[in-house]
Design an enzyme around this catalytic site. Structure first.
Site, PDB file in Angstrom:
ATOM      1  N   ASP A 199      68.029  26.695  62.976  1.00 51.62           N
ATOM      2  CA  ASP A 199      67.683  26.934  64.115  1.00 51.62           C
ATOM      3  C   ASP A 199      68.921  26.927  64.915  1.00 51.62           C
ATOM      4  O   ASP A 199      68.824  26.500  65.961  1.00 51.62           O
ATOM      5  CB  ASP A 199      66.984  26.155  64.729  1.00 51.62           C
ATOM      6  CG  ASP A 199      66.711  24.513  64.619  1.00 51.62           C
ATOM      7  OD1 ASP A 199      67.616  24.182  63.497  1.00 51.62           O
ATOM      8  OD2 ASP A 199      65.802  24.016  64.741  1.00 51.62           O
ATOM      9  N   GLU A 239      55.091  19.381  64.389  1.00 56.15           N
ATOM     10  CA  GLU A 239      56.328  18.576  63.571  1.00 56.15           C
ATOM     11  C   GLU A 239      55.893  19.223  62.156  1.00 56.15           C
ATOM     12  O   GLU A 239      57.209  20.193  61.734  1.00 56.15           O
ATOM     13  CB  GLU A 239      56.373  17.288  64.013  1.00 56.15           C
ATOM     14  CG  GLU A 239      56.975  16.864  65.292  1.00 56.15           C
ATOM     15  CD  GLU A 239      57.983  17.466  66.056  1.00 56.15           C
ATOM     16  OE1 GLU A 239      58.917  17.475  65.229  1.00 56.15           O
ATOM     17  OE2 GLU A 239      58.390  17.812  66.589  1.00 56.15           O
TER      18      GLU A 239
END
Length: 427
Positions: A179, A163
Site C-alpha cells: 500500500d 486489522e
C-alpha cells in the site's frame, strides 16, 4: 493472519489499518517530536497483600525527562485503591486506578522512580496494564475521561477485526500489503514507512539489546534511513530494500512476540506506542469537542488507527462544517442544539465518503457501518454485546462493495465468539 483467508481478503483487512498516517495528511514534525521522546520500562511490579502495599518502579528509557507523570494501573476485580502517596492524588474507574501529581516531579533520562500505593485487598498479586504518561511525552497525558478497561477492550477488539479479522490483538502480525507504506506490523498496523514502527523498535531497544534476544535491533540503521526519508519528504515510504538487506523483517517481528522470553517487553512497547500515538490523543480530542460517550470515542479511535490522528481530526472538521459549525466552535455538543448522536452520525458519513471515494480504501468502508449500527441501537456505553454483522450497503444504500470481514460477537467485557448464524442489518 489469524485465519486462512486468501491474501486478497487478508491484505484488504490489513490495509484498513492506515499505519497511523493518512496519505496527504502526514505531519512529519509531530512524528519526529514523538519518536523516542518518552519510553519507560517497569522494573518492579509487586503487591504484598498482608501489608496492603503495592510497589512500582519504572525507569525512564526515553530521550527526554518525564515531567509530572500520570500513572494508571489495573487492580483485581473488587479491589479499591485507598491511599494517596505524598505528592499524588487518585481516582478509580472500574478496575483502573489513575494517579496524578499534586506537586512537580521530574524523572530524568535513565533515572528510576519508585511509586507506592495501597488497596483494600489482602491478597498478593501483580498490577496489570501499567501505564506511565506525561505531557512531556508528545502530549500523551490524557486530557479527558478515557474508556473503562472493559470499554477499551471492546473498542480495541472491534478495531482489531478490521486489522486482523479477529478481536484478539495480533501482536505478531507482519506483512507487506503493498500500500506504499512498507511493512505493516503488529496490533495497530505499525508501518516501516510512516514513522510508527520505528517507535516500537526504539522502545524495544531500550528494554532489550540484540545480545539479550532483540531480533529487531539489527534493523535500526535501516529503519533510520527510511524514517529520515519520510521525515524529510512528508511522504510514506514504500521501499523495504534497506530492511530486506538485513534480514526477514516479518519473521523477526513475529518471533519477537511468539518467543516467551521477549513477548512481554515486545507487547509492552506495542501497547505503549499505540496508546501514545492514537488512543490518548483521541481521548483528549474527544474531550475538546464535548464528546463523552464510549461509542463515539471508540469510533474516533478507530478512525485514528485507520486514517492517522490528523486524518481523524480532519474528519471532525468536516463533520462540524456539515452540521453548521464551520467556525469549528468547541465544544460542538450543545452548540446550536447539536447532539452527540447528530455529530457521530455526520462524522461516520464523512468517513464513509472518504473511504468510498478512494479505490485503495473503498474495500474497507464496511468498518464504518459497525459504529453506525451501534449508534442507531443506542449502545452508547458499549454495555450491550455487539456484532459487526452490518455492511455500508445496509446502512446507506446498495452502492458500496462488501468488505468480507468475518462476523464476530464481542461481549461487554471484551470476550468474543464467532456466531454460527447472523443476518446483515443496520438496525
Amino acid at each position: 493472519m489469524a485465519d486462512s483467508r486468501t491474501w486478497m481478503t487478508a491484505g484488504l483487512l490489513a490495509l484498513a489499518s492506515g499505519c497511523g498516517a493518512q496519505e496527504d495528511a502526514v505531519m512529519p514534525a509531530a512524528v519526529e517530536q514523538a519518536l523516542g521522546a518518552c519510553t519507560h520500562s517497569v522494573t518492579t511490579n509487586t503487591y504484598d497483600g498482608p501489608l496492603y502495599w503495592g510497589t512500582l518502579v519504572f525507569k525512564n528509557t526515553g530521550t527526554v525527562a518525564i515531567t509530572n507523570p500520570h500513572i494508571l494501573l489495573d487492580v483485581p476485580s473488587g479491589a479499591t485503591c485507598d491511599y494517596d502517596p505524598a505528592g499524588w492524588t487518585h481516582t478509580q474507574s472500574g478496575r483502573t486506578c489513575s494517579f496524578t501529581r499534586t506537586s512537580a516531579l521530574t524523572v530524568a533520562v535513565n533515572a528510576s522512580y519508585t511509586f507506592n500505593y495501597s488497596t483494600n485487598s489482602n491478597a498478593s498479586w501483580t498490577a496489570t496494564n501499567v501505564r506511565v504518561q506525561s505531557d512531556s511525552c508528545g502530549g500523551t497525558s490524557p486530557g479527558g475521561s478515557g474508556l473503562t478497561a472493559n470499554q477499551k477492550k471492546v473498542a480495541e477488539g472491534l478495531t482489531s477485526i478490521w486489522e486482523n479479522d479477529t478481536p484478539t490483538l495480533d501482536y505478531a502480525y507482519s506483512e507487506n500489503i503493498y500500500d506504499g507504506r512498507g511493512y505493516t506490523s503488529g496490533r495497530a498496523g505499525f508501518c516501516t514507512g510512516t514513522g510508527d514502527a520505528i517507535q516500537v523498535v526504539q522502545c524495544y531497544r531500550a528494554l532489550r539489546t540484540e545480545a539479550n534476544g532483540n531480533r529487531l535491533a539489527k534493523y535500526w540503521n535501516a529503519l533510520t534511513v527510511i524514517n529520515n526519508r519520510f521525515l524529510s519528504t512528508g511522504q510514506s515510504q514504500a521501499s523495504t530494500a534497506e530492511l530486506d538487506a538485513v534480514g526477514s523483517w516479518t519473521s523477526d517481528w513475529a518471533a519477537s512476540f511468539n518467543t516467551a522470553a521477549t513477548q512481554a517487553d515486545f507487547k509492552q512497547c506495542q501497547d505503549q506506542v499505540s496508546d501514545a500515538l492514537y488512543y490518548t490523543p483521541t481521548i483528549t480530542e474527544a474531550a475538546k469537542w464535548g464528546l463523552t460517550q464510549a461509542l463515539t470515542k471508540a469510533a474516533l479511535y478507530d478512525a485514528s488507527i485507520n486514517h492517522g490522528f490528523d486524518g481523524m481530526k480532519d474528519l471532525i472538521r468536516k463533520a462540524n462544517t456539515a452540521l453548521g459549525n464551520s467556525g469549528q466552535v468547541a465544544p460542538v455538543v450543545g452548540y446550536n442544539g447539536i447532539t452527540e448522536s447528530a455529530f457521530l452520525q455526520k462524522f461516520l458519513e464523512k468517513r464513509r465518503d472518504v473511504l468510498a471515494a478512494d479505490s485503495t480504501w473503498v474495500e474497507a468502508v464496511d468498518r464504518v457501518a459497525a459504529y453506525e449500527k451501534q449508534r442507531r441501537r443506542g449502545n452508547w456505553d458499549l454495555g450491550t454485546a455487539l456484532r459487526n454483522d452490518v455492511r455500508a450497503r445496509d446502512c446507506w444504500g446498495t452502492t458500496y462493495p462488501a468488505s468480507g470481514y468475518t462476523v464476530r460477537n464481542i461481549n461487554p467485557d471484551g470476550t468474543w465468539s464467532t456466531p454460527s448464524s447472523y443476518t446483515y442489518s443496520c438496525q
